[in-house]
Design a protein around this motif. Structure first.
Motif, mmCIF file in Angstrom:
data_model
loop_
_atom_site.group_PDB
_atom_site.id
_atom_site.type_symbol
_atom_site.label_atom_id
_atom_site.label_comp_id
_atom_site.label_asym_id
_atom_site.label_seq_id
_atom_site.Cartn_x
_atom_site.Cartn_y
_atom_site.Cartn_z
ATOM 1 N N TRP A 268 -27.290 -65.482 26.601
ATOM 2 C CA TRP A 268 -27.817 -64.864 27.821
ATOM 3 C C TRP A 268 -28.673 -65.826 28.615
ATOM 4 N N LYS A 269 -29.346 -66.754 27.894
ATOM 5 C CA LYS A 269 -30.186 -67.716 28.608
ATOM 6 C C LYS A 269 -29.324 -68.757 29.313
ATOM 7 N N VAL A 270 -28.201 -69.065 28.696
ATOM 8 C CA VAL A 270 -27.269 -69.996 29.336
ATOM 9 C C VAL A 270 -26.737 -69.374 30.633
ATOM 10 N N VAL A 271 -26.361 -68.093 30.551
ATOM 11 C CA VAL A 271 -25.838 -67.423 31.753
ATOM 12 C C VAL A 271 -26.921 -67.387 32.834
ATOM 13 N N ASP A 272 -28.123 -67.029 32.437
ATOM 14 C CA ASP A 272 -29.226 -66.938 33.395
ATOM 15 C C ASP A 272 -29.476 -68.298 34.071
ATOM 16 N N GLU B 237 -37.535 -60.244 31.093
ATOM 17 C CA GLU B 237 -38.615 -61.095 30.576
ATOM 18 C C GLU B 237 -38.536 -61.175 29.047
ATOM 19 N N TYR B 238 -38.269 -60.026 28.440
ATOM 20 C CA TYR B 238 -38.190 -59.976 26.974
ATOM 21 C C TYR B 238 -37.056 -60.885 26.471
ATOM 22 N N PHE C 295 -37.450 -54.437 21.662
ATOM 23 C CA PHE C 295 -37.706 -54.080 23.063
ATOM 24 C C PHE C 295 -37.818 -52.567 23.166
ATOM 25 N N GLU C 296 -38.952 -52.091 23.596
ATOM 26 C CA GLU C 296 -39.212 -50.654 23.625
ATOM 27 C C GLU C 296 -39.325 -50.167 25.055
ATOM 28 N N ILE C 297 -38.518 -49.207 25.435
ATOM 29 C CA ILE C 297 -38.793 -48.612 26.740
ATOM 30 C C ILE C 297 -39.181 -47.149 26.600
ATOM 31 N N GLY C 298 -39.353 -46.703 25.376
ATOM 32 C CA GLY C 298 -39.685 -45.304 25.157
ATOM 33 C C GLY C 298 -40.808 -44.815 26.057
#
Ligand code: FAD
Ligand code: TPP
Lengths: 83, 575
Positions: free
Chosen positions: B369-373, B355-356, B563-566
């Motif tokens: 990455w958006k092109v690949v998606d 989503e990020y 982008f934080e996943i901490g």
């Protein structure tokens, strides 16, 4: 560690070269090698004394069997790793 | 009958349909013999393409791809592709011409010791000096290329051997001893011990490598994972071994792995590695990988056990066969597990990353990455994807969702720029009815772009999407991160027009200005079964994240800025 590797292989210089190249890939060093013909010249047998890590010797003995040049391998440990 | 005719007859009997190559003085009798057969020969424009095309073909067909070149430069041009095939365990048979026997060893015109040159990287290579052995040597080379762990082989044939008369007694041959063997089998106690580890594990994870694809073991992997309710992650080469829209599949691990996939590995207490050689790019430093977790390693090549990481239990054998045994035994001793909070959490983290990334939009440039998606969502599941090497390859591995087995073809071990387009050509020759899309970098594309001539010549319409950052992006990223942004020889300052270049080969091309335009053009080309090149201008400053710096453990991952996943990771410690 010193390792003794016995190999039965096709009687071809390519097979001998591949053997040495695979020893090289394993990062082992060669102390001694003797190659003789067997089965009336159909095949060769090679006995190598190698120095290096035991796992690398095991890797080599197994890896060679991926290639049709090599028909049989046996690995013997000659001495324990130095302290 | 000429021995070349005997050989070609034998090749046909072995199932060969297509050869990629270029004729020259020393393989002319071979090419002459092909005229009398129904084997299709595809005239490439550089022998490197022939080898990569043979790889693409082999990956789709599951049997060896064939490439050919003349003696000397024709043969040496094949080498990059053959080494690539060795690194990625791809079955390819190369047939090279050699100078006549009497001239060998005299530095004759176009003489090169191709067997000597490929020996370190080949399963088997031989110069055939006896014409009566030629067909038998082919059958041997063809068989061993695909036997157990696949890989490349090479037949080097002096021109006079090809021309010599042999008896016209054709009958299909079988491989000789040592050119065929059955896979090893795991001892029963090792199977039982492995199942015990699985039952005891709290967070088992399955890691699928390229061997799962060769073995055709997708269903068995899924069955095992569903019974254990455990996450499945893949290596780069194992991508597409399991459908990436399955709720237990968390994508590629490693240096540029999906954040949730790397987390699955670092959190695991048991990792079941199937058909993978556990490369540094996939699992990081072996010491860290071995720490705090048990490892079950399934591989058809026993020399892989302990080569990089030391397994707790080694299970030699064909992945499918071994997994069948494991699943059968597991089902006897343990009930199916319910979904775990661990899996749910990984799913949430993956969704958050996606989503990020997908919400990024500066309204100006297209993001790789958006092109690949976009393509991943817009193209049918049977689409075969190939790639070049670099950042675009990593974006593809992160955002393309493979849905069918064996639909992802990339150069992993050697990392050969220029692989994508010829591999796509080979894949298209193997599966003319399926869409084939090459996701390429501008640097990689330019290395083998002349393959487009074959796309047109043989009506093999592949779609090439070029992520055009006018740079050697991946090297630029390393200079950015590890060399204090001291950029050297990574930016292209030329004005090569990739649209015009493609058009000059007779392939329609567009420069995409918007996501919408891009997808529409690709879909139209697929509908009309036409080749298309799409030049997608992307920002040369893009950096591919996640990235684990070389030599570091997967927990040292660098995430996309912002982008934080901490907090999320900390909360995982509860599970
Ligand atoms: C720019 C770049 C970045 C990369 N980043 C990553 C990354 O982030 N993550 C990553 O994973 N890789 C990455 N790679 C790829 C990496 O270099 C390796 O190629 C890859 O990790 C190898 O995957 P593997 O071990 O599954 O595959 P392979 O090399 O395909 O090995 C296959 C294994 O399966 C075994 N096998 C074959 N057939 C069978 C069978 N029938 N049954 C059982 N076993 C079988 C073989 O013996 C072998 O051990 C990157 C490459 C590049 C170029
Ligand atoms: C034949 C070859 N030469 C050099 C390299 C080193 N290398 C790795 S990635 C890369 C840049 C690739 O550029 P491009 O294809 O444009 O892809 P990008 O990284 O920009 O997406 C280079 C030069 C390589 N992998 N292969």
């Amino acid at each position: 560690m010193r390792l003794l590797l016995y190999v039965e292989l096709m009687n071809s210089l390519d097979a001998v070269a591949k053997l040495m190249l695979t020893v090289k890939q394993g990062g082992l060093s060669l102390e001694n090698i003797s190659i003789n013909s067997m089965d009336g010249g159909q095949r060769l047998s090679a006995t190598l004394t190698l120095v290096g890590r035991e796992e690398k010797g095991e890797w080599l003995a197994r890896k060679l069997l991926n290639f049709p040049y090599f028909h049989k391998t046996r690995l013997l440990k000659l001495s324990e790793p130095e302290a | 009958m000429r021995s070349a005719d005997h050989l070609v007859k034998q090749m046909r009997a072995s199932g060969v349909e297509v050869i990629f190559g270029i004729p020259g003085g020393a393989n002319m009798p071979f090419y002459d013999a092909i005229i009398n057969s129904d084997i299709t020969s595809i005239l490439v424009r550089h022998e490197q393409e022939a080898a990569h095309a043979a790889e693409g073909y082999a990956k789709i067909k599951g049997r060896p791809g064939i490439c050919s070149g003349t003696s000397g430069p024709g043969a040496t041009n094949l080498i990059t592709g053959l080494v690539d095939a060795a690194m990625d365990s791809v079955p390819v048979v190369a047939i090279t011409g050699q100078v006549v026997r009497a001239f060998m060893g005299t530095d004759a015109f176009q003489e090169a010791d191709i067997v000597g040159m490929v020996l370190p990287h080949i399963k088997y290579a031989v110069t055939v000096k006896d014409s009566r052995r030629l067909s038998q040597e082919f059958v041997n080379a063809y068989s061993i290329a695909v036997c157990n762990r696949p890989g490349p082989t090479l037949l080097d044939i002096p021109r006079d051997v090809q021309q010599e008369e042999v008896e016209d007694d054709f009958k299909p041959l079988s491989p000789e001893p040592y050119f065929y063997s059955t896979p090893p089998e795991p001892p029963l106690d090792a199977i039982m011990e492995s199942v015990k580890l699985m039952v005891e594990a709290e967070k088992p994870v399955i890691l699928c490598g390229g061997g799962v694809i060769y073995s055709g073991a997708s269903a068995e992997v899924l069955e095992l994972a569903e019974h254990l309710a455990c996450p499945i992650v893949t290596t780069t080469m194992g991508k597409s071994s399991v459908p990436e829209n399955h709720p237990l599949v968390f994508g590629v691990v490693g240096m540029h792995g999906r954040v949730e996939a790397d987390l699955a590995v670092t959190e695991s207490d048991l990792i079941i590695c199937v058909g993978s050689r556990l490369s540094d790019r996939a699992v990081g430093p072996a010491k860290e990988f071995e720490r705090n977790r048990k490892i079950i390693h399934i591989d058809i090549d026993p020399s892989e056990f302990g080569k990089n990481a030391k397994p707790t239990i080694a299970l030699p054998g064909d992945a499918r066969r071994v997994l069948r045994e494991l699943v059968e035994y597991l089902k006897h001793v343990a009930a199916k597990r319910p979904e775990s909070p661990f899996v749910q959490r990984l799913r949430e983290i993956g969704a958050a990353y996606e989503e990020y990334m997908l919400s990024m939009d500066d309204g100006k440039t297209l993001h790789s990455w958006k092109v690949v998606d976009l393509l991943s969502r817009g193209l049918p599941p049977e689409t075969i994807v190939t790639t070049g090497v670099g950042q675009h390859q990593m974006w593809a591995q992160l955002f393309w969702k493979s849905r069918m087995a064996g639909t992802w073809i990339t150069s992993g071990g050697l990392g050969t720029m220029g692989f994508g387009l010829p591999a796509a050509l080979g894949a298209k020759a193997a599966a003319p009815d399926r869409p084939v899309v090459d996701l390429d970098g501008d640097g990689s594309f330019i290395m083998t772009c002349q393959t487009l001539a074959c796309v047109v010549d043989y009506n093999l319409p592949v779609i090439t999407v070029i992520f055009d950052n006018r740079a050697l992006g991946m090297v630029r990223q390393w200079q950015d991160m590890f060399y204090n942004k001291r950029y050297k020889d990574v930016d292209y300052t030329d004005r090569t027009d990739l649209v015009k270049l493609s058009e000059s080969f007779g392939v329609e091309a567009i420069r995409a200005e918007s996501y919408d335009e891009l997808l529409k053009a690709v879909k139209r080309a697929l509908r009309n079964n036409q080749a298309l090149t799409v030049d997608v201008p992307v920002d040369r400053g893009e950096l591919v994240f996640p990235m684990v710096p070389p030599g570091r453990w997967l927990t040292d991952v660098k995430l996309p800025p912002g982008f934080e996943i901490g907090a999320r990771v900390l909360s995982m410690e509860r599970f």
